[in-house]
Design a protein around this motif. Structure first.
Motif, PDB file in Angstrom:
ATOM      1  N   ARG A 159       0.844  -1.288  -0.161  1.00 32.95           N
ATOM      2  CA  ARG A 159      -0.036  -0.115   0.093  1.00 32.95           C
ATOM      3  C   ARG A 159       0.905   1.221   0.055  1.00 32.95           C
ATOM      4  NH1 ARG A 159      -5.253  -1.124   1.043  1.00 32.95           N
ATOM      5  NH2 ARG A 159      -5.344   1.191   1.423  1.00 32.95           N
ATOM      6  N   ALA A 172       1.776   1.889  -3.315  1.00 35.01           N
ATOM      7  CA  ALA A 172       0.585   2.214  -4.221  1.00 35.01           C
ATOM      8  C   ALA A 172       0.655   1.090  -5.232  1.00 35.01           C
ATOM      9  CB  ALA A 172       0.763   3.523  -5.254  1.00 35.01           C
ATOM     10  N   PHE A 173       0.817  -0.224  -4.790  1.00 34.94           N
ATOM     11  CA  PHE A 173       0.745  -1.528  -5.615  1.00 34.94           C
ATOM     12  C   PHE A 173      -0.585  -1.934  -5.676  1.00 34.94           C
ATOM     13  CE2 PHE A 173       0.920  -5.838  -6.547  1.00 34.94           C
ATOM     14  CZ  PHE A 173       1.947  -6.070  -7.622  1.00 34.94           C
ATOM     15  N   LYS A 174      -1.448  -1.711  -6.996  1.00 39.98           N
ATOM     16  CA  LYS A 174      -2.831  -1.992  -7.056  1.00 39.98           C
ATOM     17  C   LYS A 174      -3.005  -3.344  -7.731  1.00 39.98           C
ATOM     18  CE  LYS A 174      -4.213   1.360  -4.554  1.00 39.98           C
ATOM     19  NZ  LYS A 174      -4.565   1.056  -3.348  1.00 39.98           N
ATOM     20  N   GLU A 175      -2.060  -3.968  -8.438  1.00 35.34           N
ATOM     21  CA  GLU A 175      -2.195  -5.349  -9.024  1.00 35.34           C
ATOM     22  C   GLU A 175      -2.391  -6.274  -8.038  1.00 35.34           C
ATOM     23  OE1 GLU A 175       1.090  -5.794 -11.790  1.00 35.34           O
ATOM     24  OE2 GLU A 175       1.424  -3.828 -11.700  1.00 35.34           O
ATOM     25  N   ASP A 176      -2.883  -7.538  -8.662  1.00 31.77           N
ATOM     26  CA  ASP A 176      -3.358  -8.639  -7.717  1.00 31.77           C
ATOM     27  C   ASP A 176      -2.030  -9.067  -6.951  1.00 31.77           C
ATOM     28  OD1 ASP A 176      -4.441 -10.958  -6.605  1.00 31.77           O
ATOM     29  OD2 ASP A 176      -3.820 -12.199  -8.480  1.00 31.77           O
ATOM     30  N   SER A 225      -5.779 -10.540  -1.058  1.00 33.23           N
ATOM     31  CA  SER A 225      -5.796  -9.915  -2.317  1.00 33.23           C
ATOM     32  C   SER A 225      -6.868  -8.834  -2.268  1.00 33.23           C
ATOM     33  CB  SER A 225      -6.021 -10.642  -3.378  1.00 33.23           C
ATOM     34  OG  SER A 225      -5.070 -11.734  -3.734  1.00 33.23           O
ATOM     35  N   ARG A 226      -8.114  -9.169  -1.728  1.00 38.68           N
ATOM     36  CA  ARG A 226      -9.044  -7.973  -1.471  1.00 38.68           C
ATOM     37  C   ARG A 226      -8.804  -7.111  -0.503  1.00 38.68           C
ATOM     38  NH1 ARG A 226     -12.578 -12.111  -1.290  1.00 38.68           N
ATOM     39  NH2 ARG A 226     -12.983 -12.057   1.161  1.00 38.68           N
ATOM     40  N   ASN A 235      -5.829  -5.705  -0.253  1.00 34.88           N
ATOM     41  CA  ASN A 235      -4.804  -5.015  -0.877  1.00 34.88           C
ATOM     42  C   ASN A 235      -5.651  -3.937  -1.999  1.00 34.88           C
ATOM     43  OD1 ASN A 235      -2.126  -3.950  -1.485  1.00 34.88           O
ATOM     44  ND2 ASN A 235      -2.565  -4.945  -3.613  1.00 34.88           N
ATOM     45  N   THR A 236      -6.825  -4.390  -2.365  1.00 37.67           N
ATOM     46  CA  THR A 236      -7.439  -3.461  -3.255  1.00 37.67           C
ATOM     47  C   THR A 236      -8.385  -2.359  -2.500  1.00 37.67           C
ATOM     48  OG1 THR A 236      -9.558  -4.954  -3.071  1.00 37.67           O
ATOM     49  CG2 THR A 236      -7.932  -5.401  -4.887  1.00 37.67           C
ATOM     50  N   GLU A 279      -9.318   1.040  -1.110  1.00 36.52           N
ATOM     51  CA  GLU A 279      -8.507   2.497  -1.410  1.00 36.52           C
ATOM     52  C   GLU A 279      -8.117   2.869  -0.365  1.00 36.52           C
ATOM     53  OE1 GLU A 279      -8.164   3.930  -4.111  1.00 36.52           O
ATOM     54  OE2 GLU A 279      -8.725   2.124  -5.196  1.00 36.52           O
ATOM     55  N   GLN A 320      -6.890   3.915   3.626  1.00 36.76           N
ATOM     56  CA  GLN A 320      -6.199   3.397   4.476  1.00 36.76           C
ATOM     57  C   GLN A 320      -6.767   2.973   5.956  1.00 36.76           C
ATOM     58  OE1 GLN A 320      -2.940   2.285   4.357  1.00 36.76           O
ATOM     59  NE2 GLN A 320      -1.647   2.539   6.065  1.00 36.76           N
TER      60      GLN A 320
END
Lengths: 91, 352
Positions: free
Chosen positions: B225, B228-232, B249-250, B252-253, B255, B257
């Protein structure tokens, strides 16, 4: 009076006074053996844990030897209680 | 080697020894005192503690920061080997398995060092030969000229298949991060298999591994986070903890904090320590501060587990971790002083 009644009762059951006295002595001896034996087992159970920890602690820090020795022998008091009870039973 | 099956007495013996050793680790006040000292003074303080034999032995060959680095590494390795020598039965199997993580760390340190062209002597200073790869093997790996040869020299070792599969790609990318993930995944999978193999005390060992995996995954999520890593992120997470890979994974998605921390908190209701720290992390913190805080929580949780199960593998693993962080802290202080960092800055990196 009571002894006579007992003697009569036992005599009818086929036992003599000597046999009753021997039986009572035997029961006391078993009770005394149990008092010493069971407390001995209890002390052993308590001591194996304390002893293991004591040896471990002393291996790391020799200064605690006196203290852990004292802690290790505390369960021995259980056996002494058992011995006292056994002696009271026998004499 | 001690192989005893006669009841819990050997467990009590070993756990007491390690509890005594843990009580002899440096207290917080000592670190705070060291923050105000110069490097020679720090060396002198370290020399007065359990590191004395190593400082004395290496004093003729090294000096300054190098002396501290090598002495700390030697001491840690020696301590770990010593613990392996006194642990009995299944405790030893678990401890040995847990210490195998040092193989991964050593191999990666050598590969990274070689790739960056660092001298073998410098790399050697930070190696901790506490796993299956002993000092001699590590020295021969350091003597190899190329990464190919280093990997080849590990043929037959459990790490070899994963290294072989990933190192070419890692060299091309210039980053060993993916390979490191794969190595740790394999390591934890082996530990879980060992814990579930039916050996006495396996369940307690499994609890410990799960906590370790959970904290590692949470740290990874915070790190992702921060970048800003937004991939899987599923591929970067270690399976086997109390979170599923999909769940991680969820997470991490998410938005914001705040939302992320709320979701984490809802998932770990039973861990009050972690709940409190997560609340504190709502405000802005650097990645290193977050990691240090999470590590403190992990250690506190491990400590709690070792108190609940005083004669199990927990006190041993807790000591291994605490000793590791003592060495890390001393190294951080020494390195920080060498780089003339202010005391406040160094203290941020200390796990105390």
């Amino acid at each position: 009076m009571a002894v006579e009644e007992t003697t009569v009762a036992v005599a009818t059951a086929g036992m003599t006074v000597e046999m009753i006295k021997a039986s009572q002595l035997g029961m006391r001896a078993i009770a005394a053996a149990m008092a010493v034996g069971l407390t001995g087992v209890a002390a052993a159970i308590a001591e194996y844990g304390i002893g293991s920890a004591a040896v471990g602690a002393t291996a790391e820090n020799k200064d605690v030897f006196g203290l852990v020795l004292l802690l290790t022998v505390i369960p021995e008091t259980i056996v002494i209680f058992g011995l006292v009870v056994a002696l009271l039973l026998l004499f | 080697m001690i192989e005893l099956t006669g009841g819990p007495a050997p467990y009590i013996y070993v756990c007491t020894r390690l509890r005594v050793r843990k009580s002899m680790l440096l207290p917080r006040e000592e670190y705070l005192r060291m923050l105000n000292m110069s490097l020679p003074e720090i060396t002198r303080v370290i020399e007065e503690t359990t590191y004395k034999p190593e400082i004395d032995e290496l004093g003729n060959s090294f000096s300054g920061i190098d002396l501290i680095e090598v002495a700390l590494s030697w001491n840690l390795a020696k301590e770990y080997q010593n613990i392996l020598a006194i642990t009995p039965g299944s405790l030893q199997k678990f401890t040995r398995g847990y210490l195998n993580r040092w193989d991964i760390q050593n191999v990666l340190t050598i590969l990274r060092g070689k790739q960056q062209g660092i001298k073998a002597g410098k790399i050697k200073e930070v190696l901790i030969p506490a796993g299956t790869l002993d000092r001699k093997t590590l020295d021969s790996m350091l003597a190899e000229g190329s990464i190919d040869k280093i990997v080849e020299s590990l043929k037959g070792h459990p790490l070899y298949p994963v290294l072989m599969k990933n190192y070419q790609e890692a060299v091309q990318e210039g980053s060993f991060a993916h390979m490191e993930n794969e190595l740790y995944k394999q390591f934890y999978a082996e530990l879980i298999a060992q814990a579930e193999s039916g050996i006495k005390g396996g369940n307690l060992f499994l609890d410990y591994i799960r906590l370790d995996i959970d904290i590692k995954n949470i740290k990874n999520l915070f790190r992702l986070r921060a970048n800003a890593f937004k991939e899987d992120a599923g591929d970067m997470m270690i399976p086997g903890g109390s979170f599923s890979i999909d769940e991680l994974s969820r997470l991490n998605t998410l938005e914001s904090q705040g939302e992320f921390i709320d979701a984490l908190k809802a998932r770990i209701k039973r861990q009050s320590l972690l709940q409190t720290v997560l609340d504190e992390l709502r405000s802005e913190h650097t990645s290193s501060q977050i990691e240090v805080r999470l590590t403190r929580v992990q250690l506190a949780q491990m400590e709690r587990m070792s108190k609940l199960n005083p004669f199990s593998v927990h006190p041993i693993l807790t000591y291994l971790e605490k000793k590791k962080y003592e060495v890390f802290n001393l190294r951080a202080i020494a390195r920080g002083k060498e780089s003339r960092l202010p005391a406040e800055r160094i203290s941020e990196y200390l796990v105390i």
